[in-house]
Structure formats: C-alpha cells, structure tokens
Motif scaffolding. Sequence first.
Motif, mmCIF file in Angstrom:
data_model
loop_
_atom_site.group_PDB
_atom_site.id
_atom_site.type_symbol
_atom_site.label_atom_id
_atom_site.label_comp_id
_atom_site.label_asym_id
_atom_site.label_seq_id
_atom_site.Cartn_x
_atom_site.Cartn_y
_atom_site.Cartn_z
ATOM 1 N N VAL A 149 0.710 -1.169 0.054
ATOM 2 C CA VAL A 149 0.045 0.022 0.062
ATOM 3 C C VAL A 149 1.002 1.295 -0.230
ATOM 4 O O VAL A 149 0.597 2.108 -0.745
ATOM 5 C CB VAL A 149 -0.982 -0.054 1.092
ATOM 6 N N GLY A 206 -5.371 -0.279 4.561
ATOM 7 C CA GLY A 206 -5.330 0.542 3.405
ATOM 8 C C GLY A 206 -5.919 -0.259 2.252
ATOM 9 O O GLY A 206 -5.727 0.122 1.011
ATOM 10 N N ILE A 207 -6.908 -1.326 2.476
ATOM 11 C CA ILE A 207 -7.442 -1.873 1.394
ATOM 12 C C ILE A 207 -9.158 -1.657 1.626
ATOM 13 O O ILE A 207 -9.831 -2.025 2.719
ATOM 14 C CB ILE A 207 -7.329 -3.360 1.584
#
Length: 260
Positions: free
Chosen positions: A73, A108-109
């Motif tokens: 990320v 961060g997904i």
Amino acid sequence: MSLYLAVLLAFFYFVCIRCIYSRNRRNLLKSIKHLINASLSSETKGAGIRALIVTAHPDDECMFFAPTIIQLVALNANVHLLCLSQGNYYNQGALRKQELLRSCALLGIPDFKITILDHRSFPDDPKAEWNISLVSTVIMNHIESHAFNLVLTFDGRGVSSHANHIAIHKAVSHLALTGQVPNDCCFLKLVTVGLFRKYMSFLELPLSWLMPSSLFCCVGLHGYRLAKEAMFCHRTQLLWFRYLYVTFSRYICPHQTPLL
C-alpha cells in the motif's frame, strides 16, 4: 568486562537491524519489479503492481500478511483481498466479516477491493477438506477478472498448520503446475518457520534476511502499531494467547515477511 561486551554486541545487533530495514525500504520496489517483469517508474512507484492476497479466514490478513500489505500500500500498489470464508466456526460469520472490513480499512484496502466468500464448500473448520479443484477455480477466476500480476498466500505448512490455509496453497500450486497461470502473474508463498523463530519478534530479522527469498518485507514501529490496531479490530478473536501472538510473533511485530 562481560557486561560491556554484551552491551556492545546488543548495540551492533540493533544497528544491523536498522540497516536491514532501511535497505529493504529502498530496494522493495526494485525486487517486485524484477518478480513481475514490469516497468515501474519512480514517479508512479508501484501503481503497476496489481496484488491479490488470498486468505482463508478473517484475521489472516493481519495475523500473517500485515507487513506485506502495509508495504505494498505504501508503494501505491493496487492491493485486493480474497478471503475464502467468513470464519463461521463459532457461528460469528456476519460479525467477523465486519471485523475484516474494519481491519482492511486500517491496512489500506478499501471495501470494494475485498471479496469475502460464504460458500458451503469452504467451511471454517480445521478438520474440513476443501475441494482443491473448486478453490483453484475460484482463485483463477478472481485473477483473470482483475488481471493480477502478483498473488500472495500461504505455503504448504500454512504458517499455523491450519487445513484451510494448506488447501489454498495446494490450489495455487495446482494452478501453477497445470500451466493455468498467466505469464505475467507471479505467485508467492508466506514462509512457515519453527516455533522458536516464530516468536522471536524483530530479533529474528537478521536470520530471515540471510535466508533465500523472492521478496522480503519488513516494517518498523509505525507498521507494527498499524498491524496491531488491525488485529484489535477482530474483537471476537482476542483470546489471551492472541495478545501474546501480537506481542511476540515475527509475522506481526516490527518484523520481516520473507516470501518464496
């Protein structure tokens, strides 16, 4: 005299760890570029990386793959997660699904890059034998629909020896051995280590650095805090031994994740 020697050795040990961490941050993009044979400019960083993390249960993403996800990320890679079950062993599937979404948001997904299956053929059960052909088909369909060029999952021992983890490895190996994988897609597996190394935390870093691996991810204190916060999103899983895992496991501490 022995005390001074011990202090000196400890100092050099931590300097070594710091150097390894700094070098890893500088060379990670180059390593991935070499793996996927992609042309990634310094301006776009890792925007050309389309990575899929394949897990069996909610909490696998932070218990085992957090450093890898955090690093990808940070490189601006396009990271997706495919979780093959809702973790419904104790009939908490709906709750664990929400925990997974919150955990991934911290890592961060975003939600739209997460696929969580609820298939009767993939029960969350360490005694269940998942259909390898069906698992292979599900993973392959996901790879083709998103054109992933990097797939990361468990190795043949599944890190924790969980049968569901091992089934995913068998499915991915089947795809590779039968030539179904696109030429521009690279498969990597998370290395399982022995119990002693598993709980050495960051002290194990130099040893893993010296071991052969295709990709090596390590995170510092900020990454560790992020991984720990993600793990704490899984409130249903926070039994006493999980706190020990978060504190000492090399897979979640300021640590390293070698992949082959």
